[in-house]
Scaffold this motif. Structure first.
Motif, PDB file in Angstrom:
ATOM      1  N   GLY A 162      -5.648  -2.859   3.847  1.00 30.57           N
ATOM      2  CA  GLY A 162      -6.938  -2.167   3.792  1.00 30.57           C
ATOM      3  C   GLY A 162      -6.882  -0.967   2.852  1.00 30.57           C
ATOM      4  O   GLY A 162      -5.985  -0.822   2.025  1.00 30.57           O
ATOM      5  N   VAL A 163      -7.867  -0.100   3.002  1.00 27.23           N
ATOM      6  CA  VAL A 163      -7.968   1.106   2.176  1.00 27.23           C
ATOM      7  C   VAL A 163      -6.994   2.146   2.717  1.00 27.23           C
ATOM      8  O   VAL A 163      -6.816   2.277   3.927  1.00 27.23           O
ATOM      9  CB  VAL A 163      -9.401   1.669   2.198  1.00 27.23           C
ATOM     10  N   GLY A 164      -6.387   2.888   1.802  1.00 26.57           N
ATOM     11  CA  GLY A 164      -5.474   3.949   2.210  1.00 26.57           C
ATOM     12  C   GLY A 164      -5.815   5.257   1.538  1.00 26.57           C
ATOM     13  O   GLY A 164      -6.412   5.276   0.461  1.00 26.57           O
ATOM     14  N   GLN A 165      -5.445   6.350   2.172  1.00 23.66           N
ATOM     15  CA  GLN A 165      -5.640   7.671   1.583  1.00 23.66           C
ATOM     16  C   GLN A 165      -4.274   8.235   1.217  1.00 23.66           C
ATOM     17  O   GLN A 165      -3.369   8.287   2.054  1.00 23.66           O
ATOM     18  CB  GLN A 165      -6.345   8.609   2.551  1.00 23.66           C
ATOM     19  N   VAL A 166      -4.148   8.648  -0.043  1.00 21.01           N
ATOM     20  CA  VAL A 166      -2.895   9.232  -0.516  1.00 21.01           C
ATOM     21  C   VAL A 166      -2.670  10.546   0.220  1.00 21.01           C
ATOM     22  O   VAL A 166      -3.554  11.410   0.262  1.00 21.01           O
ATOM     23  CB  VAL A 166      -2.932   9.461  -2.045  1.00 21.01           C
ATOM     24  N   GLY A 185       7.061  12.037  -7.774  1.00 24.40           N
ATOM     25  CA  GLY A 185       7.450  11.034  -8.764  1.00 24.40           C
ATOM     26  C   GLY A 185       6.653   9.761  -8.531  1.00 24.40           C
ATOM     27  O   GLY A 185       5.427   9.795  -8.501  1.00 24.40           O
ATOM     28  N   THR A 186       7.351   8.642  -8.336  1.00 29.04           N
ATOM     29  CA  THR A 186       6.655   7.380  -8.076  1.00 29.04           C
ATOM     30  C   THR A 186       6.589   7.070  -6.577  1.00 29.04           C
ATOM     31  O   THR A 186       6.022   6.058  -6.190  1.00 29.04           O
ATOM     32  CB  THR A 186       7.336   6.207  -8.810  1.00 29.04           C
ATOM     33  N   ARG A 187       7.172   7.945  -5.740  1.00 31.78           N
ATOM     34  CA  ARG A 187       7.140   7.768  -4.288  1.00 31.78           C
ATOM     35  C   ARG A 187       5.828   8.346  -3.754  1.00 31.78           C
ATOM     36  O   ARG A 187       5.564   9.541  -3.909  1.00 31.78           O
ATOM     37  CB  ARG A 187       8.318   8.456  -3.618  1.00 31.78           C
ATOM     38  N   VAL A 188       5.011   7.500  -3.157  1.00 31.90           N
ATOM     39  CA  VAL A 188       3.694   7.895  -2.691  1.00 31.90           C
ATOM     40  C   VAL A 188       3.590   7.595  -1.196  1.00 31.90           C
ATOM     41  O   VAL A 188       3.929   6.497  -0.760  1.00 31.90           O
ATOM     42  CB  VAL A 188       2.584   7.127  -3.454  1.00 31.90           C
ATOM     43  N   THR A 235       5.473   5.162   3.046  1.00 33.01           N
ATOM     44  CA  THR A 235       5.966   5.767   1.807  1.00 33.01           C
ATOM     45  C   THR A 235       6.469   4.620   0.955  1.00 33.01           C
ATOM     46  O   THR A 235       7.346   3.866   1.371  1.00 33.01           O
ATOM     47  CB  THR A 235       7.088   6.779   2.087  1.00 33.01           C
ATOM     48  N   ILE A 236       5.856   4.476  -0.215  1.00 33.09           N
ATOM     49  CA  ILE A 236       6.166   3.340  -1.075  1.00 33.09           C
ATOM     50  C   ILE A 236       6.482   3.814  -2.487  1.00 33.09           C
ATOM     51  O   ILE A 236       6.111   4.918  -2.873  1.00 33.09           O
ATOM     52  CB  ILE A 236       5.016   2.315  -1.105  1.00 33.09           C
ATOM     53  N   ASP A 237       7.151   2.965  -3.233  1.00 30.77           N
ATOM     54  CA  ASP A 237       7.394   3.216  -4.651  1.00 30.77           C
ATOM     55  C   ASP A 237       6.250   2.539  -5.402  1.00 30.77           C
ATOM     56  O   ASP A 237       6.136   1.312  -5.395  1.00 30.77           O
ATOM     57  CB  ASP A 237       8.740   2.637  -5.071  1.00 30.77           C
TER      58      ASP A 237
END
Length: 60
Positions: free
Chosen positions: A23-27, A32-35, A46-48
């Motif tokens: 579904g939709v996610g909020q940052v 870096g590239t870890r969000v 927490t994903i790359d």
């Protein structure tokens, strides 16, 4: 189209096209590239962003 991780900011709404079931996610944060994203149906992850592309949610 992939979206560079460097453009992701806290508060943005995003989707992971390869994982539509999330579904939709909020940052929440980005280093870096870890969000860290809080998704509707998957919770906080927490994903790359280079391995799991994220795109802005335009279905508002």
């Amino acid at each position: 189209m992939t979206y560079p991780a460097s453009l992701l900011e806290p508060g943005m709404l995003v989707r992971a096209p390869e994982k539509p079931e999330w579904g939709v996610g909020q940052v929440q944060s980005r280093i870096g590239t870890r969000v860290t994203v809080n998704f509707q149906h998957e919770g906080k992850l927490t994903i790359d962003a280079e391995l799991v592309p994220l795109v802005p949610d335009t279905d508002i």
